[in-house]
Design an enzyme around this catalytic site. Structure first.
Site, PDB file in Angstrom:
ATOM      1  N   LYS A  17      64.262 -50.773  19.746  1.00 27.45           N
ATOM      2  CA  LYS A  17      64.340 -49.517  20.507  1.00 27.45           C
ATOM      3  C   LYS A  17      63.827 -49.817  21.908  1.00 27.45           C
ATOM      4  CE  LYS A  17      62.173 -45.006  21.159  1.00 27.45           C
ATOM      5  NZ  LYS A  17      61.872 -45.315  22.574  1.00 27.45           N
TER       6      LYS A  17
ATOM      7  N   GLU B 145      44.227 -47.918  34.701  1.00 25.19           N
ATOM      8  CA  GLU B 145      45.445 -48.647  35.013  1.00 25.19           C
ATOM      9  C   GLU B 145      46.229 -47.937  36.112  1.00 25.19           C
ATOM     10  OE1 GLU B 145      48.723 -51.132  32.513  1.00 25.19           O
ATOM     11  OE2 GLU B 145      48.317 -49.105  31.795  1.00 25.19           O
TER      12      GLU B 145
ATOM     13  N   GLU C 121      50.424 -53.985  22.469  1.00 27.67           N
ATOM     14  CA  GLU C 121      49.965 -54.357  23.805  1.00 27.67           C
ATOM     15  C   GLU C 121      50.072 -53.118  24.670  1.00 27.67           C
ATOM     16  OE1 GLU C 121      51.093 -56.153  27.905  1.00 27.67           O
ATOM     17  OE2 GLU C 121      52.145 -57.193  26.284  1.00 27.67           O
ATOM     18  N   LEU C 122      48.911 -52.596  25.101  1.00 23.59           N
ATOM     19  CA  LEU C 122      48.884 -51.218  25.576  1.00 23.59           C
ATOM     20  C   LEU C 122      48.488 -51.028  27.031  1.00 23.59           C
ATOM     21  CD1 LEU C 122      47.186 -49.660  22.429  1.00 23.59           C
ATOM     22  CD2 LEU C 122      49.625 -50.023  22.892  1.00 23.59           C
TER      23      LEU C 122
ATOM     24  N   TRP D 295      59.968 -51.024  29.836  1.00 25.98           N
ATOM     25  CA  TRP D 295      60.959 -51.134  30.889  1.00 25.98           C
ATOM     26  C   TRP D 295      60.592 -52.130  31.981  1.00 25.98           C
ATOM     27  CZ3 TRP D 295      58.342 -50.178  35.264  1.00 25.98           C
ATOM     28  CH2 TRP D 295      57.231 -49.330  35.175  1.00 25.98           C
ATOM     29  N   ASN D 296      59.320 -52.510  32.084  1.00 23.10           N
ATOM     30  CA  ASN D 296      58.925 -53.266  33.282  1.00 23.10           C
ATOM     31  C   ASN D 296      59.471 -54.695  33.289  1.00 23.10           C
ATOM     32  OD1 ASN D 296      57.057 -53.828  31.159  1.00 23.10           O
ATOM     33  ND2 ASN D 296      55.611 -54.649  32.641  1.00 23.10           N
TER      34      ASN D 296
ATOM     35  N   GLY E 256      53.456 -50.867  25.568  1.00 20.34           N
ATOM     36  CA  GLY E 256      53.540 -49.626  26.323  1.00 20.34           C
ATOM     37  C   GLY E 256      52.160 -49.064  26.625  1.00 20.34           C
ATOM     38  N   SER E 257      52.080 -47.764  26.698  1.00 21.22           N
ATOM     39  CA  SER E 257      50.846 -47.102  27.105  1.00 21.22           C
ATOM     40  C   SER E 257      49.850 -46.994  25.959  1.00 21.22           C
ATOM     41  CB  SER E 257      51.169 -45.685  27.609  1.00 21.22           C
ATOM     42  OG  SER E 257      51.617 -44.881  26.532  1.00 21.22           O
TER      43      SER E 257
END
Length: 460
Positions: free
Chosen positions: A156, A363, A230-231, A132-133, A208-209
């Site tokens: 998605k 983070e 990419e986490l 979302w960022n 995401g996370s």
């Protein structure tokens, strides 16, 4: 039972949008249609696919007057910044421009006896799980080259930016991408993991996370499905004694606070040579005090709310824990009256921090940065590497050779000199450690989205 995904706006806490998630049978059908449509799409000439995809980018940009305020309502970015369209254009145009060369056959031998070559073929159906960022920038990193390479794409999007996926679908359909070749779907976590475990996709890209990445890996276990992950990041900046101080302050503080600190490669910790430390901190505080926290729909707002109150709560918790452990917070929250204890969070600078504090190691993904003095390059390198993440690192210096030498000792995916919070589409977007694995953009981005087929043709 139908699952409804609700988008809670950080602007006022209202339900801004809601969509029903696809039941598993409908989701399987969507993927099956994508697979059936992919071969015809890949059979189109490359130049036609490139032109169609770029026409989709044109159509997306034409929606800017509607998309920019939608982004503010969905995830809080102020309208004054005009969305993400400059970066979207830069990345899409670069990947379109290199496609013919990167996807061309690599001829090893062409003689009377043999033709030997390496060809690149599309993976098939690529599943993109976007965050979302930066809902458009992060999506196009994979969607654009995947479509150009001849793949079908199932997107998605994050629940916080439900409308971003719909906008991308509208744009690509208007440009002529077949509706089964690019599909925006709304899925819950269980259905997502089920589809991956059933080997419905040929490649999965997730941003995401760390927890989300682990769930993707668990779901894909044993399927041999390729993944790009990419986490997260805890990206450092280092200001050497020879740095341009004003440029370093402006660049690093913007890198720490832009988008309310919700940037994959945003600056989360800063190390400053002791000779510049006091001056840097003073200027950084002045820089932050010049920001305006408020309603992102107002043009004089420079910082909007965080995307969700629960994200802000994590940052507040890190700040409180650091202060309790001896850190000093240099910004009085009262200077930012819009801070409501919820999604609207005042920016913060912490000093007297140590690596025993979570705010310097875990983070944050919010508008807080810790600043530490260092004696020399060796101490800075050790501290920059003392973290579980490795996405980017920013070095501020007048000495490019020194930056290259320092960069060679850093555990990171990208080294930046005299800039930060930037993604160059000609360079591979990658990371190490808990930041994940894989390659996006550059020629290597196409390599991830295609597979190699070898030809050894004996003629005589």
């Amino acid at each position: 039972m139908m699952t409804t995904i609700r988008l809670i706006s950080p602007v006022d806490g209202s339900v801004y949008a809601e969509r029903d998630a696809l039941p598993i049978a409908a989701a399987r059908d969507a993927v099956a249609r994508a697979r059936a449509a992919q071969s015809a799409w890949s059979a189109r000439p490359l130049e036609e696919r490139v032109a169609t995809v770029m026409a989709g980018i044109d159509a997306l940009e034409a929606m800017a007057p509607e998309i920019v305020p939608e982004l503010a309502w969905q995830m809080g970015r102020p309208v004054r910044y005009g969305g993400e369209f400059g970066g979207v254009r830069e990345r899409a145009a670069y990947m379109a421009g290199i496609a013919a060369d990167v996807l061309a056959d690599e001829v090893i031998e062409e003689s009377a006896q043999f033709t030997r070559l390496l060809a690149r073929e599309p993976q098939g159906v690529v599943f993109v799980i976007a965050p979302w960022n930066y809902p458009f920038l992060t999506a196009v990193n994979t969607v654009v080259p995947a479509l150009i390479a001849g793949n079908a794409v199932v997107l998605k999007h994050a629940s916080q930016t439900l409308l971003a996926g719909e906008r991308l679908a509208q744009a690509f359909y208007k440009a002529g991408v077949p509706e089964d070749v690019f599909q925006n779907v709304v899925l819950d976590h269980t259905t997502t993991e089920t589809l991956i475990a059933e080997r419905c996709f040929d490649f999965v890209n997730f941003t995401g996370s760390v927890g989300g990445g682990r769930a993707i890996e668990r779901a894909a276990a044993g399927t041999f499905t390729g993944t790009g992950l990419e986490l997260g990041g805890k990206d450092p900046g280092y200001v050497r004694s020879d740095a341009d101080l004003d440029a370093a302050v402006d660049g690093l503080m913007d890198g720490a606070m832009f988008n309310s600190g919700q940037c994959c490669c945003g600056i989360e910790r800063i190390y400053v040579h002791e000779s510049l430390y006091d001056a840097f901190v003073d200027k950084a505080v002045a820089w932050v005090r010049g920001q305006r926290l408020g309603n992102p729909l107002e043009h004089d707002t420079t910082m909007g709310p965080m995307a969700h109150a629960r994200f802000a709560a994590i940052v507040r918790g890190q700040i409180a824990d650091a202060v309790a452990a001896g850190a000093r917070a240099l910004i009085d929250v009262a200077e930012f009256p819009a801070d409501d204890g919820g999604a609207y969070l005042a920016p913060q600078i912490l000093v007297d921090v140590t690596h025993d504090m979570a705010v310097m190691r875990e983070e944050s993904f919010g508008p807080v940065v810790g600043i530490m003095p260092v004696r020399d390059d060796a101490e800075a390198i050790a501290l920059m590497n003392d973290c579980d993440y490795g996405l980017t690192a920013s070095i501020w210096t007048a000495d490019a050779q020194a930056a290259r030498h320092i960069g060679g000792q850093l555990q990171t995916g990208t080294v930046l000199m005299n800039r930060c919070d930037y993604l160059d589409p000609a360079l591979c977007w990658t990371g190490c450690k808990d930041t994940g694995r894989g390659a996006a953009l550059s020629s290597l981005g196409y390599h991830a989205l295609t597979r190699v087929k070898s030809y050894h043709l004996k003629k005589a």
